[in-house]
Design a protein around this motif. Structure first.
Motif, short mmCIF file in Angstrom:
data_model
loop_
_atom_site.label_atom_id
_atom_site.label_comp_id
_atom_site.label_asym_id
_atom_site.label_seq_id
_atom_site.Cartn_x
_atom_site.Cartn_y
_atom_site.Cartn_z
N GLU A 80 0.82 -1.21 0.00
CA GLU A 80 0.00 0.00 0.00
C GLU A 80 0.85 1.26 0.00
O GLU A 80 0.45 2.30 -0.53
N GLY A 135 0.09 1.20 -3.74
CA GLY A 135 -1.33 1.33 -3.44
C GLY A 135 -1.77 2.73 -3.11
O GLY A 135 -1.34 3.72 -3.72
N PRO A 144 -7.36 0.90 2.20
CA PRO A 144 -6.42 0.29 1.25
C PRO A 144 -7.00 0.23 -0.16
O PRO A 144 -8.22 0.20 -0.34
#
Length: 304
Positions: A118, A122, A286
């Motif tokens: 992430e 991400g 996320p």
């Protein structure tokens, strides 16, 4: 073409992704059952089986493979520990996989891989690309965490960097499998919150059902459970913020799907942070979903 290979090794399934290193295009994605109940050696054989399947499909040989694992490698003994797939504990998994595959491998636990993915591929990269310090939180069946600084995992001297789920929270709390009482995991994981609700109401509901009752405004016990989550999480995460002062905190896991926490957590944190009640840390949902583990595994070997 340089390729990157990542494997998400879970108790239920093993997933492999091969990616073009230049543009992050996914070239292959396959998964097979782990069949963990058949033992450690069988898990290793399933890993080899999956990698062979992908090699056959792509006609590409890996030069290294990254692994997201359900535990961590002890830096001193080079054996696995803290695995909920217990047959892996005490075993030299890194060496065994390298011997089986014939290439170098890198391992990190699933929460670390979540945080790394992430941070680098991400939501943090999208929202705050200049972030230096990222803390990834897993709020689900368990509670975990991972620390990423300047795009690199902080795994630590004992290999337990980010293991925030087993920080002490309450004196008279529930006994944890780790041997302590009152760990964060036993206060605001999904199962812990369900038990909290059951003690108040007498009913055994899922977190999704509890949240829906809270939203409907028809069940004070559901609302009390959500308030308990917010207050306990805010107090617990303050230790991370006061020590690491992360630019962003990404919240994964089933409990992380509760929308209200992204506004409620920063408000509660104001009561505990050592910063005159001012909170500028971003709390983020996320982006990568259940792909975070395998993408984090890929990031482990990007420098090879």
């Amino acid at each position: 073409m340089k390729t990157l290979w990542g494997v998400d090794l879970g108790g239920t399934k093993i997933e492999c992704v091969v990616m073009n290193a230049e543009n992050n295009e996914i070239l292959s994605r396959k998964r097979i059952p782990t069949e963990a109940s058949k033992g450690y050696e069988h898990i290793i054989s399933q890993i080899v089986k999956l990698i062979d399947m992908v090699k056959t499909e792509t006609q590409i040989q890996p030069t290294a493979v990254g692994f997201s694992t359900p535990g961590t490698t002890d830096p001193t003994t080079q054996t696995m520990k803290n695995c909920n797939t217990t047959s892996m504990n005490g075993r030299p998994m890194k060496a065994d996989i390298e011997n089986a595959l014939g290439v170098p491998v890198e391992l990190a636990n699933d929460a670390n891989c979540f945080a790394l993915a992430e941070a680098t591929m991400g939501i943090v990269k999208d929202v705050l690309p200049d972030a230096k310090v990222v803390f990834g939180v897993i709020l689900g069946t368990g509670v975990g965490g991972g620390v990423v600084v300047n795009g690199q995992l902080i795994q630590g001297r004992h290999g337990i960097g980010g293991e925030w789920g087993h920080n002490f929270f309450e004196e008279d709390g529930v006994m944890c499998y780790c041997g302590k009482t009152g760990c964060n995991e036993n206060v605001f994981s999904g199962p812990a919150l369900q038990q909290y609700y059951k003690k108040l109401s007498g009913y055994d509901l899922t977190m999704k059902e509890i949240y829906e009752l809270h939203q409907a405004g028809t069940d004070p016990h559901a609302t009390a459970t959500l308030q308990h989550l917010v207050k306990s999480f805010g107090r617990a995460i303050s230790s991370i913020v006061n020590v690491l002062d992360p630019d962003a905190i990404v919240i994964g896991g089933g409990v992380g799907n509760i929308d209200m926490i992204y506004t409620a957590f920063p408000e509660e944190l104001k009561n505990w942070i050592f910063n005159n009640r001012k909170v500028e840390t971003l709390f983020l949902k996320p982006k990568l979903g259940d792909s975070a583990g395998v993408f984090g595994a890929i990031e482990l070997i990007r420098g090879y």
